[in-house]
Design a protein around this motif. Structure first.
Motif, PDB file in Angstrom:
ATOM      1  N   PRO C  54      61.148 -39.296  36.631  1.00 20.93           N
ATOM      2  CA  PRO C  54      59.623 -39.444  37.058  1.00 20.93           C
ATOM      3  C   PRO C  54      58.685 -39.078  35.700  1.00 20.93           C
ATOM      4  O   PRO C  54      58.051 -38.068  35.596  1.00 20.93           O
ATOM      5  N   ILE C  55      58.683 -39.947  35.125  1.00 21.98           N
ATOM      6  CA  ILE C  55      58.027 -39.944  33.571  1.00 21.98           C
ATOM      7  C   ILE C  55      57.499 -41.430  33.746  1.00 21.98           C
ATOM      8  O   ILE C  55      57.763 -42.414  33.424  1.00 21.98           O
ATOM      9  N   VAL C  56      55.970 -41.341  33.793  1.00 20.88           N
ATOM     10  CA  VAL C  56      55.027 -42.620  33.716  1.00 20.88           C
ATOM     11  C   VAL C  56      54.948 -43.082  32.569  1.00 20.88           C
ATOM     12  O   VAL C  56      54.511 -42.440  31.637  1.00 20.88           O
ATOM     13  N   ASP C  57      55.175 -44.594  32.493  1.00 16.66           N
ATOM     14  CA  ASP C  57      54.962 -45.031  31.296  1.00 16.66           C
ATOM     15  C   ASP C  57      53.524 -45.948  31.385  1.00 16.66           C
ATOM     16  O   ASP C  57      53.475 -46.782  32.306  1.00 16.66           O
ATOM     17  N   PRO C  58      52.218 -45.618  30.791  1.00 19.51           N
ATOM     18  CA  PRO C  58      51.177 -46.229  31.168  1.00 19.51           C
ATOM     19  C   PRO C  58      51.159 -47.607  30.832  1.00 19.51           C
ATOM     20  O   PRO C  58      50.448 -48.481  31.506  1.00 19.51           O
TER      21      PRO C  58
END
Lengths: 175, 145, 112
Positions: C54-58
Motif C-alpha cells: 500500500p504505497i502510492v507511486d504518484p
C-alpha cells in the motif's frame, strides 16, 4: 503464494513446539526466534513491508532481553514426574484445545477464500486517501490520520508499560 | 557492565552511526516509503542498545542516561497530544484534524501534520524501549554489588 | 484456506504451551507465540490476490492495493508486544531473585 506461506508457517510451528519442549532455556528462547523471523518472511510475502521492518528489529531486541534474563539463571528446566495435578491440567488443556478447534472450524468456514477477502473498510481508506491525507504511504495515513485515536491509545499503553517496568525494578525487595 | 573486545568495539564504532542515520531516514520518509515513527523509533533504540552492549558502561552513567530517556519519552508523548489538540483549537474543531496544507504528493515536505506525528512518535518509541533496556541493565548491576 | 489453518494451529500450540508448562520463561514464550499467530492472521485477512504493497507511486497509480487497515493495527500492536514482553521479563527476573527458581509450583510452596 498460499502454499509458500503454509510451508513457512509449518516451520514456525515446528520451532514453536521445540521452544515449548526444550530442556535448556537458552535454546528455548532462541527457538522462539525462529517463530519471529519466520513471521518476517510471511509479512514480506503478504506485501506488508512496514510490518516486516518493525518485526525484524523488535524480534532482535526481544531476543536480547530474553537472553539477558535467562543467562544469569540456572538455565535448566527441571524435569519432574507429572503429579495428579499435572494429569488434571493435561486433560483440561486437551478439552480447551478441542473446544477452540471447534470454534476455529466454524469461523474459518465463514471467512472468505484466501486472497479474495473484501473488507468493507478497505474501500474508503484507499480511494481518495491520498487527497485526504497527502501521504503516499497509505499505512501511515491510516495510522496517524483516519485512526489517530487508536495510535494515541497505543502510545499511552507504551508509556504505561515503561512506567510498570520502572516500578517493578526499582523497589527494593524484602529480604 | 563490562565491554567487549577491541574488534567488537571498533566494528560497533563504524556501524552504530549508520544505524542511527538509517533510523532517522526511516522516520523522516515515513509518509513516502515503508516505515514511519514506530519502525524508525525501534531502529534508533537498537543503535543505542548496540553501543551499550559493546562498550559497557558504569552504573552512575547509566542512571543519568535513564533519567534523560524518561524525560524525552514524556515530552514526546505530551507533544503528540498537543499536536492532536491543535486541530481542536486552531483548525476545524476536530480532534486529530490534519489542518496544515497538504503539498504535492510524493514530496518530502507534504502531507501536513503526518511527518510531525511521525517524528514525535519515533522519539517516544525510541526513548521507551531504551528506558526499558536501561532499567533491566541497572537492575542486574545493582544485584551484582 | 490452508494458510488460515496453519495460523490457527500455531495459536493452539502457543495455548498448549501456556496451559501445560510450569516454567515462567516457557509461559512467556508461549504467550509471544500466540501474539505472533494473531499478527499473522491480521496480515492474512488483509491480503488480496494481485495487490501491491500500500504505497502510492504518484507517477503510476495502480488500482489494486493490499488492505492497509489490518497492517496499521498490527504495526502498533507489535511495538506494544515488545513492551509487554519486557514487562513480563521484569516480573520474572524479580521473582527469580527472590525465590531462586522459575518453577511456579515451587514458588507456590515457598510462599508464607
Amino acid at each position: 503464494m498460499e502454499i509458500a506461506i503454509a510451508i513457512i508457517t509449518g516451520l514456525m510451528i515446528i520451532g514453536a513446539l521445540y521452544a515449548i519442549h526444550a530442556k535448556d532455556l537458552l535454546s528455548a528462547v532462541i527457538a522462539c526466534g525462529i517463530v519471529g523471523y519466520g513471521l518476517v518472511i510471511c509479512f514480506l510475502l503478504l506485501k506488508a513491508p512496514d510490518l516486516a521492518i518493525v518485526q525484524i528489529v523488535v524480534e532482535t531486541i526481544t531476543l536480547i532481553i530474553m537472553v539477558a534474563v535467562v543467562l544469569d539463571s540456572s538455565r535448566e528446566e527441571k524435569f519432574s514426574k507429572p503429579d495428579p495435578q499435572g494429569y488434571v491440567s493435561m486433560t483440561l488443556s486437551a478439552l480447551i484445545l478441542g473446544v477452540m478447534l471447534y470454534f476455529f472450524i466454524i469461523s474459518v468456514s465463514s471467512l472468505d477464500e484466501f486472497g479474495k477477502s473484501t473488507l468493507r473498510m478497505a474501500g474508503p481508506y484507499i480511494e481518495g486517501a491520498t487527497e485526504k491525507t497527502g501521504s503516499a504511504n497509505l499505512v501511515t495515513g491510516v495510522v496517524f490520520d483516519f485512526r489517530g485515536y487508536d495510535t494515541l491509545g497505543e502510545a499511552t499503553v507504551l508509556v504505561t508499560a515503561v512506567l510498570g517496568v520502572l516500578t517493578i525494578l526499582r523497589i527494593k525487595g524484602k529480604k | 557492565m563490562k565491554g567487549m573486545t577491541t574488534i567488537v568495539k571498533k566494528t560497533t564504532q563504524l556501524i552504530a552511526g549508520m544505524v542511527f542515520m538509517y533510523g532517522i531516514y526511516v522516520i523522516i520518509h515515513g509518509h513516502l516509503t515503508p516505515g514511519g515513527g514506530f519502525a524508525g523509533g525501534v531502529i534508533l533504540a537498537g543503535s543505542f542498545i548496540l553501543l551499550i552492549l559493546a562498550f559497557g558502561s558504569d552504573f552512575v552513567k547509566l542512571m543519568k542516561e535513564e533519567t534523560g530517556s524518561t524525560l524525552y519519552e514524556n515530552l514526546a508523548i505530551l507533544t503528540v497530544l498537543l499536536l492532536a489538540l491543535s486541530g481542536l483549537l486552531l483548525g476545524t474543531r476536530i480532534f486529530f484534524m490534519n489542518w496544515m496544507p497538504k503539498g504535492t504528493l510524493g514530496q518530502l515536505i507534504s502531507a501536513g501534520m503526518l511527518p510531525l506525528y511521525n517524528i514525535f512518535v519515533g522519539i517516544e518509541v525510541a526513548a521507551s524501549i531504551l528506558t526499558i533496556f536501561l532499567a533491566l541493565v541497572i537492575f542486574k548491576e545493582e544485584m551484582k554489588e | 484456506m490452508i494458510a488460515y489453518w496453519m495460523c490457527f494451529i500455531l495459536f493452539l500450540v502457543g495455548l498448549y504451551g501456556a496451559i501445560t508448562r510450569r516454567n515462567l520463561i516457557k509461559i512467556a514464550i508461549s504467550l509471544s507465540i500466540m501474539e505472533f499467530s494473531t499478527f499473522l492472521f491480521f496480515a492474512l485477512i488483509g491480503y488480496i490476490d494481485g495487490g501491491v504493497a500500500p504505497i502510492v507511486d504518484p507517477a503510476d497509480p495502480v488500482k489494486i492495493y493490499v488492505d492497509p487497515l489490518p497492517q496499521a493495527l498490527v504495526l502498533t500492536a507489535i511495538v506494544i508486544g515488545l513492551a509487554t514482553t519486557a514487562m513480563l521479563m521484569a516480573v520474572i527476573i524479580r521473582i527469580y531473585r527472590k525465590y531462586g527458581t522459575f518453577d511456579i509450583r515451587e514458588i507456590k510452596n515457598l510462599r508464607g
